[in-house]
Design a protein around this motif. Structure first.
Motif, PDB file in Angstrom:
ATOM      1  N   THR A   6     -11.890  -4.672 -10.483  1.00 50.56           N
ATOM      2  CA  THR A   6     -12.393  -3.434  -9.994  1.00 50.56           C
ATOM      3  C   THR A   6     -11.564  -2.259 -10.731  1.00 50.56           C
ATOM      4  OG1 THR A   6     -11.652  -2.798  -7.758  1.00 50.56           O
ATOM      5  CG2 THR A   6     -13.011  -3.763  -7.739  1.00 50.56           C
ATOM      6  N   ASN A  60      -8.212  -2.702  -8.882  1.00 50.09           N
ATOM      7  CA  ASN A  60      -7.894  -3.949  -8.456  1.00 50.09           C
ATOM      8  C   ASN A  60      -8.186  -5.258  -8.569  1.00 50.09           C
ATOM      9  OD1 ASN A  60      -7.844  -5.079  -5.390  1.00 50.09           O
ATOM     10  ND2 ASN A  60      -9.480  -5.850  -6.027  1.00 50.09           N
ATOM     11  N   GLU A 119     -11.528 -11.108  -7.997  1.00 51.91           N
ATOM     12  CA  GLU A 119     -12.374  -9.843  -8.614  1.00 51.91           C
ATOM     13  C   GLU A 119     -11.827  -8.418  -8.847  1.00 51.91           C
ATOM     14  OE1 GLU A 119     -15.430  -7.855  -5.707  1.00 51.91           O
ATOM     15  OE2 GLU A 119     -13.047  -7.599  -4.856  1.00 51.91           O
ATOM     16  N   THR A 125     -26.705   1.033  -7.758  1.00 53.44           N
ATOM     17  CA  THR A 125     -25.433  -0.141  -7.968  1.00 53.44           C
ATOM     18  C   THR A 125     -26.726  -0.900  -9.208  1.00 53.44           C
ATOM     19  OG1 THR A 125     -24.690  -0.470  -6.237  1.00 53.44           O
ATOM     20  CG2 THR A 125     -24.430  -1.859  -7.255  1.00 53.44           C
ATOM     21  N   ASN A 131     -21.439  -9.075 -12.480  1.00 53.53           N
ATOM     22  CA  ASN A 131     -21.013  -8.018 -12.829  1.00 53.53           C
ATOM     23  C   ASN A 131     -21.435  -6.985 -12.944  1.00 53.53           C
ATOM     24  OD1 ASN A 131     -18.432  -8.566 -15.801  1.00 53.53           O
ATOM     25  ND2 ASN A 131     -19.826 -10.139 -15.763  1.00 53.53           N
ATOM     26  N   GLU A 184     -21.262   0.627  -9.825  1.00 55.24           N
ATOM     27  CA  GLU A 184     -21.738   1.535  -8.674  1.00 55.24           C
ATOM     28  C   GLU A 184     -21.744   2.986  -9.159  1.00 55.24           C
ATOM     29  OE1 GLU A 184     -22.016   0.477  -4.291  1.00 55.24           O
ATOM     30  OE2 GLU A 184     -20.023   1.168  -4.681  1.00 55.24           O
ATOM     31  N   MET A 196     -17.651   3.256 -10.176  1.00 56.09           N
ATOM     32  CA  MET A 196     -16.590   1.407 -10.598  1.00 56.09           C
ATOM     33  C   MET A 196     -17.585   1.263 -11.355  1.00 56.09           C
ATOM     34  SD  MET A 196     -14.039   2.571  -8.336  1.00 56.09           S
ATOM     35  CE  MET A 196     -13.309   0.603  -8.296  1.00 56.09           C
ATOM     36  N   TYR A 197     -16.162   0.321 -12.075  1.00 59.45           N
ATOM     37  CA  TYR A 197     -16.956  -1.621 -12.121  1.00 59.45           C
ATOM     38  C   TYR A 197     -16.735  -2.519 -11.637  1.00 59.45           C
ATOM     39  CZ  TYR A 197     -16.934  -5.126 -15.316  1.00 59.45           C
ATOM     40  OH  TYR A 197     -16.925  -6.512 -15.200  1.00 59.45           O
ATOM     41  N   TYR A 198     -17.367  -2.934 -11.040  1.00 61.32           N
ATOM     42  CA  TYR A 198     -16.404  -4.417 -10.498  1.00 61.32           C
ATOM     43  C   TYR A 198     -17.416  -5.737 -11.615  1.00 61.32           C
ATOM     44  CZ  TYR A 198     -17.460  -2.011  -6.663  1.00 61.32           C
ATOM     45  OH  TYR A 198     -16.849  -0.283  -5.997  1.00 61.32           O
ATOM     46  N   HIS A 199     -16.259  -6.451 -11.242  1.00 59.92           N
ATOM     47  CA  HIS A 199     -16.108  -8.190 -12.595  1.00 59.92           C
ATOM     48  C   HIS A 199     -15.569  -9.305 -10.983  1.00 59.92           C
ATOM     49  CE1 HIS A 199     -16.474 -11.043 -15.371  1.00 59.92           C
ATOM     50  NE2 HIS A 199     -14.411 -11.393 -14.482  1.00 59.92           N
ATOM     51  N   ARG A 200     -16.351  -9.881 -10.419  1.00 58.30           N
ATOM     52  CA  ARG A 200     -16.418 -10.520  -9.537  1.00 58.30           C
ATOM     53  C   ARG A 200     -16.589 -12.525 -10.101  1.00 58.30           C
ATOM     54  NH1 ARG A 200     -19.632  -9.635  -6.327  1.00 58.30           N
ATOM     55  NH2 ARG A 200     -17.745  -8.010  -5.671  1.00 58.30           N
TER      56      ARG A 200
END
Length: 371
Positions: free
Chosen positions: A112, A40, A110, A212, A191, A194, A128-132
């Motif tokens: 993901t 995403n 964002e 997380t 960063n 999860e 899952m990797y998250y970058h915001r």
């Protein structure tokens, strides 16, 4: 005495545009419906309401100022010769945008990416990797007082060593011309990874698991032309927990059909930043009555870790006429943990004193009637 006549001219409605989007993709890796790749990329605009504009730049909005007062004649009235130096109003009376079109619009991006896989029937796991990122955050800067109006002064850091504060030139005291504008010096970046697992309800039980690991860091302080606000300006943002574990589930006991459900959370403690109010007892020629500064990087110190377990026991009973009654017993904080969730962060005799702990163990009995 304090406020001259004020006028407000007619102003056109701000007309701003910002492109935002939501873009996502899911791909069945092996074509069997068991393994999915997910991604995403989205942009979100900051919410802007009329109240935020009115309260920040409207010249008739409430504005405040603090003035020291020593009641030398004990008449409980602030006589003119008892008042300290007026340091100017803040708020709408002295605040404006840099130009007629307002400030730039804040936004967040964002990204993901991750994978989810069904191991066996009713059980799936995922990573899952998250970058915001947050950009163009709004700050208020007093442009009437440039950075050159401050003189560095080295003082002892109560936590050890020395630290530099900045003393304002007395000629600039009380000058206020505040400008609200967007800046990337307050940009933040998160960063995190999860790990999740879930089992759907079958064979009398279900479970959800999540771990997380991440960090949210960036700029903390506005008023960027005041060098005191540049002291430890970057650090951990908000209530950031580097590790957060959540586990929940339920089990239907065969004997008596009693449903036992519960949850457990375990988080690292929130970040702390110690502040020091410097007065003339420390710097005798200090222009302001006091200057508060941080003395450590936010996140260098943290509150203790928090773990809490809750349980519920329930069982429905059928009543005539299609009604059911379900007694419920909830036990919150079953271990009666007294973990500290907030403490005093101001240098002084109460530094480190707890100001809030977890609520104690609580047992609640209730009934749910369906009809």
């Amino acid at each position: 005495r304090w406020v001259p006549e004020r006028r407000i001219n007619e102003t056109d409605v701000y007309n701003q545009w910002l492109g935002v989007w939501r873009a996502g993709v899911v791909y069945d890796l092996f074509g069997d419906g068991r393994t999915a790749l997910k991604g995403n990329f989205s942009r979100y605009a900051a919410q802007v309401g009329a109240a935020a504009i009115v309260n920040s730049v409207h010249p008739f909005a409430l504005s405040t100022a603090n003035i020291s007062w020593t009641d030398r004649n004990k008449n409980d009235y602030p006589d003119p010769d008892e008042l300290g130096t007026f340091e100017g109003f803040t708020g709408g009376a002295t605040t404006r945008y840099p130009d007629a079109s307002g400030t730039d619009w804040s936004y967040s991006d964002e990204i993901t990416a991750g994978i989810e896989h069904q191991i066996i029937k009713e059980v799936r796991v995922g990573v899952m990797y998250y970058h915001r990122t947050n950009r163009r955050d709004i700050t208020t800067e007093n442009v009437a007082v440039p950075s050159s109006a401050y003189t560095p002064v080295d003082i002892a850091n109560p936590l050890g060593g020395t630290i530099t504060i900045y003393n304002l030139d007395r000629a600039y005291l009380g000058l206020q011309n505040n400008q609200r504008h967007a800046t990337d010096l307050l940009a933040t970046e998160y960063n995190g990874i999860e790990v999740t697992a879930a089992k759907r309800f079958s064979t009398r039980w279900q479970m959800l698991f999540g771990l997380t690991i991440g960090k949210n860091e960036g700029g903390l302080n506005g008023g960027l032309n005041d060098p005191n606000n540049q002291i430890f300006r970057n650090g951990i943002v908000g209530n950031d927990a580097t590790h957060s574990l959540k586990l929940s589930g339920s089990y239907l006991v065969p004997l008596g059909d009693i449903l036992v459900s519960g949850s457990m959370i375990r988080n690292t403690g929130y970040p702390r930043q110690i502040s020091y109010q410097v007065t003339r007892s420390v710097v005798p020629n200090l222009t302001r009555s006091a200057q508060t500064i941080p003395v450590n990087e936010r996140g260098e110190l943290r509150l203790p870790k928090v773990m809490m377990i809750d349980l519920r026991f329930s069982r429905p009973f059928r009543l005539p006429g299609g009604k059911t009654i379900e007694p419920q017993v909830d036990v919150f904080n079953i271990t009666n943990s007294n973990a500290i969730v907030s403490m005093v962060n101001d240098i002084g005799p109460r530094l480190g004193y707890p100001s809030e702990i977890l609520a104690p163990r609580i047992v609640r009995v209730g009934f749910l009637l369906r009809f």
